[in-house]
Scaffold this active site. Structure first.
Site, mmCIF file in Angstrom:
data_model
loop_
_atom_site.group_PDB
_atom_site.id
_atom_site.type_symbol
_atom_site.label_atom_id
_atom_site.label_comp_id
_atom_site.label_asym_id
_atom_site.label_seq_id
_atom_site.Cartn_x
_atom_site.Cartn_y
_atom_site.Cartn_z
ATOM 1 C CE LYS A 29 -0.719 0.725 4.957
ATOM 2 N NZ LYS A 29 -0.098 2.049 5.009
ATOM 3 C CB THR A 30 3.876 2.344 1.879
ATOM 4 O OG1 THR A 30 3.287 2.024 3.139
ATOM 5 C CG2 THR A 30 4.667 3.631 2.015
ATOM 6 C CG ASP A 214 -1.094 5.270 5.185
ATOM 7 O OD1 ASP A 214 -1.629 4.243 4.714
ATOM 8 O OD2 ASP A 214 0.035 5.269 5.709
ATOM 9 C CD GLU A 215 -1.931 1.898 8.449
ATOM 10 O OE1 GLU A 215 -2.948 1.176 8.532
ATOM 11 O OE2 GLU A 215 -0.782 1.437 8.318
ATOM 12 C CD GLN A 245 -3.685 -5.376 8.007
ATOM 13 O OE1 GLN A 245 -2.682 -5.316 8.717
ATOM 14 N NE2 GLN A 245 -3.640 -5.150 6.714
ATOM 15 N NE ARG A 610 0.964 -8.488 10.722
ATOM 16 C CZ ARG A 610 0.723 -7.600 9.772
ATOM 17 N NH1 ARG A 610 1.587 -6.646 9.513
ATOM 18 N NH2 ARG A 610 -0.377 -7.661 9.046
#
Length: 679
Positions: A29-30, A214-215, A245, A610
């Site tokens: 995503k970044t 973002d987020e 998430q 993770r």
């Protein structure tokens, strides 16, 4: 340059109009955000027209650096990239005078907020009556996140709502009178400014014509309201996030922001990023099947080009000691054998152990130390350095040595028993005049004669409990009943809910206290119930010294990471252990009682994703809870993962697989090296 996949490219190319990018775990995503900003600049959009907001200064700085590297532009000619709070602070530094503040307003720190609320408690004659300013601050902060005024709060259904609403109102009045804002006010007052001055809002709407968030799954209602205001009718908002998430509902994050994006930004386009660049397909299939049991979500199906990889290891342990020992032994063995991850096997930093509650770290820390495995506790203190544990240790130290004035000063008001500064000052004056310790003066007539009946009773109960606990501290026998009786008499466990807010924090600390009691039980069994309170306290002091020495070491470059799952969000590791997958622990009993099981499942989804190549999920048949052996049931989350993806074993199976590992080439050399011997 990294080649974008078709969905990433589509997201980068979509510049105009509202856009929701559903970026699953590990889907880059970044990279998409940075490339999209670069594409906007390439299309001639002036950098000052672009605003990107995120949640931490670290994330904003990283994004700014990557955009600078991509575009080659100077820092002073880049788009505005900041946190929500930094952006609002800048707005208010220019225009706070429009809503009754001066532009040089002061930001109230948390310490100042709590001090102000204590003053209000005294003004309202609530000091020392079991009313907790920490509760007020938590409630006020949550109200601001949800755009609720004091009048709104007064109508809410929770204990003491009208009274806390009046405190909220007075708190805001006091801040305004002193030209101060708290952290939440930066957002609320910016919204108020724009509502009161539409022409000013229009200036900002013309200035920032392209907004990226973002987020997005972590935004609350006030943050959404600000972005809706700023976007206006143009609606050029690109939100990037993953509803699967969303794990911060307990601190105000609203999952509805992402689930109902089209309601706030009509005709929005939705692009799903599902190609994962982190994990094997076995791990992703487990995560997909688990999260599919949630109802409130947008469907996504993560996949990877990295192949199926190894099966997930489901490890059934006898108890929590067996579990901690297995994890430490497994990490040690894998680092030597190279079974876990090719080219990573000798780096401790490629192993992470995740747990639901902070108290689980105690046995893991001990197991790592015994094997001399370097570790770092990420985002938290060592178990014995946590405040609630230090408070208990200090109570025990005072019981053993009532002349310990330092210990007395730390715990005389823990839990709160209405002893204010004036009372302590009077006690200090008496101590200085008669040259005796604080504790021995608690029943002195010159001290008690001016105390209220309530405070006098609280002090006498405290004094009696400490004396009972310390009586015969050097006599051999079970220590657990002595420690448990002290905590019960002081109502320490029951009153954690008053000492710490929000409730989730209080319950996490309660779990830690229960784990501390387990450690007392472990000590009793180790000493065959012939130890002493004094010896136990000495062991704790040595443990504290070890913790401080470990903290001084620079182990962060190459150390096993121990952390709660909340702290692990955004991180990734080749090999991950998720421990304590049992009903009541994970999912946590509080989540099941509060009806927040879906957020708990999202937390498990975060834990699983993770892992890059190897994943261990461990659980126990029984576990000590406040030193009582409790039979445990396997977590429903583990049962929701397709069984063909998991190979169930016990720690003994791994020992059998290892066989004659000691005979493997170079094993003894490696052991000698790790233990620091040169011969």
């Amino acid at each position: 340059m990294f080649q974008l996949n078709p969905q990433q490219q589509e997201a980068v190319d979509q510049i105009e109009g509202p856009l929701l990018i559903l970026a699953g775990a590990g889907t880059g995503k970044t990279r998409v955000i940075v490339q999209r900003i670069g594409n906007m600049l390439n299309h001639g959009i002036a950098p000052e027209k672009i605003l990107a907001v995120t949640f931490t200064n670290k994330a904003a700085h990283e994004m700014l650096e990557r955009v600078a590297a991509l575009s080659g532009a100077r820092r002073d000619s880049l788009p505005a990239i900041s946190t929500f709070h930094s952006f609002c602070s800048t707005v208010l530094r220019h225009y706070a005078d429009r809503i009754g503040f001066s532009r040089n307003f002061t930001l109230a720190t948390e310490g100042y907020q709590k001090g102000l609320l204590r003053e209000i408690a005294i003004e309202l004659q609530l000091d020392g009556k079991g009313i907790d300013p920490y509760t007020w601050l938590s409630r006020i902060s949550l109200a601001k996140a949800n755009i609720q005024t004091p009048d709104d709060m007064a109508e809410m259904d929770f204990p003491d709502a009208p009274r806390i609403a009046s405190i909220y109102k007075r708190y805001q009045e006091r801040l305004r009178r002193m030209n101060m804002m708290d952290y939440d006010d930066l957002l609320c007052n910016t919204r108020e400014l724009w509502l009161a001055h539409p022409s000013l809002l229009k200036i900002y709407q013309e200035h920032f014509q392209y907004i990226m968030i973002d987020e997005y799954q972590d935004t609350n209602k006030i943050q959404l309201a600000l972005m809706v205001q700023l976007a206006g009718s143009r609606g050029n908002v690109c939100a990037v996030g993953d509803d699967d998430q969303s794990i911060y509902g307990w601190r105000g994050a609203s999952q509805e922001n992402i689930l109902e994006f089209e309601r706030f930004f009509p005709k929005a386009k939705v692009i799903r990023l599902e190609q994962n660049y982190r994990s094997t397909n076995t791990i992703l299939k487990a995560a997909n099947n688990l999260i599919a049991h949630n109802n409130a979500r947008r469907e996504k199906n993560l996949w990877s080009n990295q192949g199926d990889g190894e099966k997930i290891e489901g490890v059934r342990c006898a108890d929590e000691h067996d579990e901690a020992n297995f994890i430490a032994d497994s990490i040690f063995a894998l680092s030597l054998e190279g079974r876990a991850v090719t080219d990573y096997n000798r780096k401790w930093s490629n192993y992470a152990v995740l747990f639901r509650t902070g108290g689980q770290s105690r046995l893991l820390e001990e197991a790592m130390r015994k094997r001399r495995i370097p570790f770092v506790l990420v985002g938290s203190k060592s178990f014995y350095q946590r405040k609630e544990i230090l408070d208990i240790i200090t109570l025990l130290e005072l019981a053993i040595n009532p002349k310990n004035d330092m210990a007395f000063q730390r715990v005389i008001n823990v839990p709160p028993r209405g002893i204010g500064d004036a009372t302590l000052d009077r006690l200090a004056e008496l101590r200085d005049s008669v040259h005796r310790s604080f504790f021995t003066l608690l029943d002195h007539r010159l001290f008690t004669e001016k105390l209220s009946t309530e405070v006098k009773g609280n002090i006498e109960a405290f004094r009696a409990a400490i004396l009972r606990c310390g009586d015969g501290a050097d006599k051999p026998g079970p220590v657990f009943p002595r420690v448990k009786a002290l905590l019960d008499e002081l109502q320490y466990i029951d009153r954690l809910i008053q000492m710490y807010k929000p409730r989730t924090d209080a319950m996490a600390r309660r779990d830690n206290v229960m784990e501390f009691l387990n450690s007392v039980g472990d000590y009793d069994r180790e000493k065959q119930f012939k130890g002493t309170l004094g010896d136990f306290a000495q062991q704790l002091a040595l443990q504290d010294a070890n913790d401080r020495r470990e903290k001084d070491k620079d182990v962060t470059e190459n150390a096993v990471s121990l952390m709660t799952i909340h702290a692990a969000k955004g991180l990734e590791f080749p090999t991950v252990y998720v421990c304590g997958l049992e009903q009541g622990l994970f999912p946590h009993q509080m989540a099941m009682d509060d009806g927040s099981l879906e957020e708990e499942r999202r937390l498990c989804y975060v834990a699983i994703t993770r892992a890059k190549q190897k994943l261990f999920l461990t659980y126990t048949d029984k576990r000590h809870v406040m030193n009582v052996v409790t039979v445990k049931r396997i977590s429903m989350f583990l049962n929701e993962i397709p069984q063909e993806l998991v190979e169930f074993k016990t720690p003994a199976d791994f020992k059998n697989q290892a066989g004659n590992m000691e005979q493997s080439r170079g094993f003894m050399d490696e052991l000698l090296k790790r233990f620091g011997r040169k011969d």
